[in-house]
Design a protein around this motif. Structure first.
Motif, PDB file in Angstrom:
ATOM      1  N   ILE A  26       0.834  -1.207   0.000  1.00 21.66           N
ATOM      2  CA  ILE A  26       0.000   0.000   0.000  1.00 21.66           C
ATOM      3  C   ILE A  26       0.869   1.257   0.000  1.00 21.66           C
ATOM      4  O   ILE A  26       0.675   2.168  -0.824  1.00 21.66           O
ATOM      5  CB  ILE A  26      -0.946   0.018   1.222  1.00 21.66           C
ATOM      6  CG1 ILE A  26      -1.988  -1.100   1.104  1.00 21.66           C
ATOM      7  CG2 ILE A  26      -1.645   1.373   1.358  1.00 21.66           C
ATOM      8  CD1 ILE A  26      -2.798  -1.322   2.365  1.00 21.66           C
ATOM      9  N   ILE A  27       1.823   1.323   0.920  1.00 27.93           N
ATOM     10  CA  ILE A  27       2.686   2.505   1.038  1.00 27.93           C
ATOM     11  C   ILE A  27       3.514   2.713  -0.229  1.00 27.93           C
ATOM     12  O   ILE A  27       3.595   3.822  -0.768  1.00 27.93           O
ATOM     13  CB  ILE A  27       3.602   2.387   2.278  1.00 27.93           C
ATOM     14  CG1 ILE A  27       2.758   2.411   3.555  1.00 27.93           C
ATOM     15  CG2 ILE A  27       4.640   3.501   2.295  1.00 27.93           C
ATOM     16  CD1 ILE A  27       3.513   2.042   4.815  1.00 27.93           C
ATOM     17  N   ILE A  28       4.117   1.620  -0.711  1.00 27.15           N
ATOM     18  CA  ILE A  28       4.926   1.702  -1.933  1.00 27.15           C
ATOM     19  C   ILE A  28       4.048   2.116  -3.113  1.00 27.15           C
ATOM     20  O   ILE A  28       4.444   2.953  -3.930  1.00 27.15           O
ATOM     21  CB  ILE A  28       5.604   0.342  -2.218  1.00 27.15           C
ATOM     22  CG1 ILE A  28       6.710   0.084  -1.188  1.00 27.15           C
ATOM     23  CG2 ILE A  28       6.185   0.303  -3.630  1.00 27.15           C
ATOM     24  CD1 ILE A  28       7.215  -1.345  -1.163  1.00 27.15           C
ATOM     25  N   GLY A  29       2.848   1.545  -3.197  1.00 25.81           N
ATOM     26  CA  GLY A  29       1.930   1.873  -4.283  1.00 25.81           C
ATOM     27  C   GLY A  29       1.557   3.347  -4.290  1.00 25.81           C
ATOM     28  O   GLY A  29       1.529   3.986  -5.352  1.00 25.81           O
ATOM     29  N   ILE A  30       1.287   3.905  -3.117  1.00 30.20           N
ATOM     30  CA  ILE A  30       0.937   5.326  -3.006  1.00 30.20           C
ATOM     31  C   ILE A  30       2.106   6.203  -3.445  1.00 30.20           C
ATOM     32  O   ILE A  30       1.947   7.143  -4.224  1.00 30.20           O
ATOM     33  CB  ILE A  30       0.507   5.671  -1.564  1.00 30.20           C
ATOM     34  CG1 ILE A  30      -0.843   5.011  -1.244  1.00 30.20           C
ATOM     35  CG2 ILE A  30       0.420   7.185  -1.356  1.00 30.20           C
ATOM     36  CD1 ILE A  30      -1.228   5.060   0.222  1.00 30.20           C
TER      37      ILE A  30
END
Length: 197
Positions: free
Chosen positions: A178-182
């Motif tokens: 999630i964090i990497i995707g954002i």
């Protein structure tokens, strides 16, 4: 020989990762699990042990059985090549290393048990895949459903069942996705904006 020329090593990071994990699994079987426990799983140990710092990264290479290996790499081989093509081999390798480090550190901090396997990487890749359709800052419903289904299932099983599966690793891997995707979505959005101007 002619047939081999038609084969393409289409996803260098994912295929090499798979091959290394398979070799590590065979090595573990040959040594009765010694190499796996010594080098390819992470657990609390003395800060003076140099291998402690290596295992934080290498635990993703170890697997307890062929079933464990196949369960992880069935997912990784499906979603990994697409992500490697989109973000590039160097970026994907960096994301795998970062996720390995985070899941390893969290495991050492919160649990006395040993951890091994690429399930955290698999979860990170699955969640990251759902970000590939993010455009114009709009969040795809499929991304929300994938996140809820994957992470929700792990939370539920973690509460309801006691087994040898490290649910926290799956959850941390998903959170990394999630964090990497954002972060990546914002980066590519800015890059697209500057390319147009």
């Amino acid at each position: 020989m002619e047939h081999l020329k038609k084969l393409k090593y289409n996803s260098p990071v994912i295929l090499t990762f798979t091959l290394i994990c398979l070799i590590v699994l065979f090595l573990g079987n040959i040594t009765g699990g010694y190499t796996t426990s010594k080098l390819f799983c992470v657990y609390r140990s003395s800060f003076t042990d140099p291998l402690s710092y290596i295992r934080v990264f290498t635990h993703i290479l170890g697997h307890s059985s062929f079933e464990h290996f196949f369960n992880n790499f069935l997912i990784i081989l499906i979603v990994g090549p697409m992500l490697e093509e989109k973000y590039g081999s160097k970026m994907l390798l960096a994301l795998i290393i970062i996720t390995a480090f985070i899941t390893g550190i969290v495991q050492v901090i919160i649990s006395k048990d040993a951890l091994l396997g690429a399930s955290g990487i698999a979860f990170m890749l699955v969640i990251l895949t759902s970000f590939t359709n993010v455009q114009d800052g709009k969040i795809p419903i499929t991304m929300i459903l994938i996140t809820i289904m994957y992470l929700g299932k792990e939370v539920y099983y973690g509460i309801m069942y006691k087994d040898n599966v490290s649910r926290i690793t799956h959850i941390i891997g998903g959170i990394c996705g999630i964090i990497i995707g954002i972060i990546i979505s914002k980066y590519y959005k800015r890059r697209t904006y500057y390319d147009k101007t």
